[in-house]
Design a protein around this motif. Structure first.
Motif, short mmCIF file in Angstrom:
data_model
loop_
_atom_site.label_atom_id
_atom_site.label_comp_id
_atom_site.label_asym_id
_atom_site.label_seq_id
_atom_site.Cartn_x
_atom_site.Cartn_y
_atom_site.Cartn_z
N PHE B 37 -9.25 5.39 -2.79
CA PHE B 37 -9.10 5.01 -1.38
C PHE B 37 -10.41 4.53 -0.79
O PHE B 37 -10.43 3.76 0.16
N PRO B 223 -6.36 -1.71 3.67
CA PRO B 223 -4.91 -1.80 3.47
C PRO B 223 -4.50 -3.08 2.75
O PRO B 223 -3.60 -3.05 1.91
N PHE B 226 -5.01 -2.71 -0.96
CA PHE B 226 -3.99 -1.87 -1.57
C PHE B 226 -2.68 -2.62 -1.70
O PHE B 226 -1.98 -2.51 -2.70
N PHE B 295 2.23 -6.70 4.56
CA PHE B 295 2.96 -5.44 4.44
C PHE B 295 4.45 -5.69 4.28
O PHE B 295 5.12 -5.04 3.48
#
Lengths: 431, 315
Positions: B37, B223, B226, B295
């Motif tokens: 992370f 984000p 990821f 997303f």
């Protein structure tokens, strides 16, 4: 379950304490409750629900979710709209039931997102939930009708419709509403752990292949657990909306999800009551330390990482570790070793805090025009002395702690070995 | 047409930057099963270190020193942190790197302050490389492409053509066998983790002055990286490459597209006049929901291909 039964007095005591607590800060001169205390206690209630419902995923099902605030937030936003409708007379429901509606909103969204996320487990699950959390946080800033953009949406909780004829004009009435719902949610979550679903969640956490062989679909278990935790998070969010009468982007964004994780983990994920401890502790720290220090996130981060490395079962796990020693009546033997560890530990912490604060005041504090004041004395952050003292405290304390920790370990292991051999003897006698 | 070409070029630059971050993340993940992370935080540290070093020594030394420092930091994290929590399982490792994010975030703010740094493109690269349809393409972006392509080539050669690359690949698929053959698998882990952090640091050096060097940059980048890794398929370098470029191009294109859903419905004779949530969703232009697209795409691909674009295994 003698464990659950034996602890019930503890829960009753906690509830009685929570009932009485607002009156401890009652000001008899002005006949008013302390507003700060009430709002902090109310905050604790919501955070307890949030942390416990998060632990339904992390602790009970082994799922590391990063979008838990999504359901908390959606419960909050929905409740604002429900309250507005109730205020306009379009929704003939009493105030006491409205948190349940918030919960159902959380449940609805959790069913949709849970269907996608629970296809995976472990790391992939964490990533998908991260994506979901970011998606909702971005959407909240984008769509003004439901989320109100940056300003959020506001409401008025005095809808003039209550089962008990309450107006909810004062903070203490809201506090008791929150307490009641926290209690209901906590009991519901506790009984869920006793149902077959709760047991299967544990089984899929520990060994999902074996759970599969037994004829359970781990995905369904994950999905149910995820949806139900969304329900409870939604209730928490509804209480948030009722308390603050405004819900903004903060109630739904990543930092709150992270907070849920921190509370559950620091409190202890292996014991049901652990997250409660974590929620109380973190809320206290947040209200107290964040007022005093810029660097509160560093402290929480370091606390969290130390827990991950040294105490993966959290505070509650540490406490539970003492149970066999307490039962044998040998807790007294640990007092001296504890004191011997505590002194260098305190030194280490003070040194660390000192260094962090000095660094922080050198940059952020200077930019904000603040100066570091300790016990009424101004401290010059550019002088060598405070840095030296802090560094010596940090490293000296660290080295000392290493030695003392080794000693403590020896005493602890000795006690444990004694207990084991005593147990063995008892068994042999019984046989 | 000109918009398409320029957006494509910019998208490529951004995509390559994403790949530099995502490749390190993917390597670490496929090797150790750990999703780091703190990867975007290392990227941020790389940018800040590059700023500090470039103030003293200039940009080009910083281009070498800052990534190496990041690599060393990564090695330290692996040896003193991850290795200790390894026996507690993957969740503990995830939690550990998650905690690091807070500390690095605040640590950077404490060291360099809350304000953006004046980390600028070096003067020697601050000129327009060429002009397309009247728009300049800065030389620095060309330089970024060069660096990231060079890095891609170097990583590929290292993994495929050298002995250490062979050992890494062996440790990746058969850690026990590699260990039995006398290779130090934990050290290979450390090297991979440090290497991933080095790549993130390099991305920080060249990304810090392409974007802004400020305390929020890790949060802004994390984000997306990821999403790229999941979209490409966890543990697949090729999928990661495709996903990075796709994400980069889509994000730069989204900014210049002014259409909304309603424009597709108009030819069908549908129009909306009401003012509610549905019409808002229908009429919001793509340019405004650009930040949401990655997303949404990730969720879409997971619905139809749960393993991602080129992923071959579940976690």
């Amino acid at each position: 379950m003698n464990g659950a039964f034996g602890k019930s007095w503890l829960w009753i005591a906690a509830v009685a304490f929570a009932l009485l607590l607002p009156w401890c800060f009652y000001d008899f001169h002005t006949a008013r409750h302390s507003g700060f205390m009430l709002s902090m206690l109310s905050q604790m209630g919501m955070m307890i629900i949030l942390a416990l419902s998060y632990n339904m995923l992390l602790g009970q099902a082994g799922l590391f979710s990063l979008c838990h605030a999504t359901f908390f937030g959606i419960g909050g936003y929905a409740t604002v709209h429900f309250l507005n409708a109730a205020g306009d007379g379009d929704l003939p429901l009493p105030m006491e039931i409205i948190p349940l509606l918030g919960g159902f909103s959380g449940l609805g969204l959790a069913i949709i997102f849970g269907y996608m996320a629970t296809k995976q487990r472990a790391t992939a699950f964490a990533m998908i939930t991260l994506g979901i959390g970011e998606l909702m946080a971005t959407a909240a800033l984008m769509f003004h009708h439901f989320f109100g953009g940056e300003g959020g949406v506001s409401t008025n909780r005095m809808i003039d419709h209550s089962l008990f004829g309450l107006t909810y004009a004062s903070g203490v009435q809201v506090y008791y509403l929150i307490l009641a719902w926290t209690l209901i949610a906590t009991l519901a979550m506790f009984f869920l752990t006793k149902t077959p679903l709760g047991r299967m969640a544990n089984a899929t956490r520990d060994n999902f292949e074996r759970a599969q062989f037994m004829g359970y679909d781990p995905r369904v278990v994950r999905f149910l657990q995820f949806s139900l935790s969304g329900l409870f998070a939604g209730i928490g969010g509804a209480l948030y909306a009722i308390t603050y009468e405004i819900v903004t982007f903060d109630a739904l964004a990543g930092p709150l999800s992270a907070n849920a994780l921190l509370m559950a983990y620091i409190g202890g994920t292996t014991v049901f009551g652990g997250p409660v401890l974590g929620a109380v502790l973190i809320t206290l720290l947040q209200s107290g330390v964040s007022l005093m220090s810029n660097s509160w996130l560093v402290y929480v981060g370091v606390l969290f990482i130390s827990m991950v490395i040294f105490a993966p079962s959290g505070i509650a796990g540490l406490i539970m570790g003492h149970k066999p020693i307490l039962r044998a009546g040998k807790l007294g033997q640990l007092v001296v070793p504890y004191i011997r560890v505590l002194v260098p530990g305190l030194l280490l912490v003070l040194g660390f805090v000192g260094l962090v604060e000095l660094t922080s005041f050198l940059t952020i504090g200077a930019a904000q025009g603040k100066t570091l004041v300790l016990g009424g004395n101004k401290i010059d952050v550019h002088a060598t002395m405070p840095w030296l003292v802090s560094a010596i405290a940090l490293f000296g304390g660290g080295a000392w702690l290493r030695i003392e920790a080794r000693h403590f370990r020896r005493v602890w292991d000795g006690l444990m070995a004694d207990l084991k051999s005593a147990d063995g003897k008892a068994e042999r006698v019984l046989a | 047409m000109e918009i398409v070409l320029i957006s494509l070029l910019n998208g490529l630059v951004y995509g390559m930057l994403l790949f530099m971050l995502a490749s390190g993340l993917t390597l670490i993940f496929s090797m150790m099963g750990v999703l780091n992370f703190a990867h975007a935080s290392i990227y941020m540290i790389g940018a800040y270190l590059a700023f500090t070093v470039s103030q003293v020594l200039g940009f080009f030394p910083a281009l070498i020193i800052a990534p190496i420092l990041c690599g060393l930091l990564g090695a330290a994290i692996e040896i003193y942190g991850l290795r200790r929590v390894h026996h507690n399982g993957h969740i503990a490792e995830l939690l550990f790197t998650f905690g690091l994010v807070f500390i690095i975030q605040r640590g950077v703010q404490m060291t360099w302050g809350m304000l953006p740094m004046a980390y600028r493109v070096p003067a020697i690269l601050d000129f327009p490389l060429f002009t397309v349809y009247g728009a300049n393409f800065p030389a620095y972006r060309g330089f970024m492409l060069l660096i990231s392509a060079g890095m891609l080539l170097a990583t590929w050669l290292l993994l495929k053509k050298t002995r250490i690359g062979l050992i890494i690949q062996a440790a990746l698929t058969h850690p026990q066998m590699a260990s039995s053959l006398g290779h130090n698998v934990p050290m290979v882990f450390t090297i991979v983790f440090a290497g991933g952090c080095l790549l993130a640091g390099l991305a920080g050096v060249i990304g810090g002055n392409y974007q802004t060097t400020e305390p929020g940059m890790a949060e802004a980048m994390g984000p997306i990286v990821f999403v790229v890794v999941v979209f490409g398929g966890l543990g697949s370098l090729a999928g990661c490459f495709i996903a990075s470029i796709v994400m980069g191009v889509i994000q730069t294109f989204a900014v210049v597209i002014d259409y909304s859903f309603i424009d597709f419905l108009k030819p069908l004779g549908i129009s909306v006049t009401a003012d509610n949530l549905l019409t808002e969703i229908l009429t919001v232009p793509v340019a405004r929901i650009g930040a949401l697209l990655p997303f949404a795409m990730m969720i879409l691909i997971l619905l139809f291909r749960p393993r991602g674009l080129l992923g071959t295994r579940d976690t």
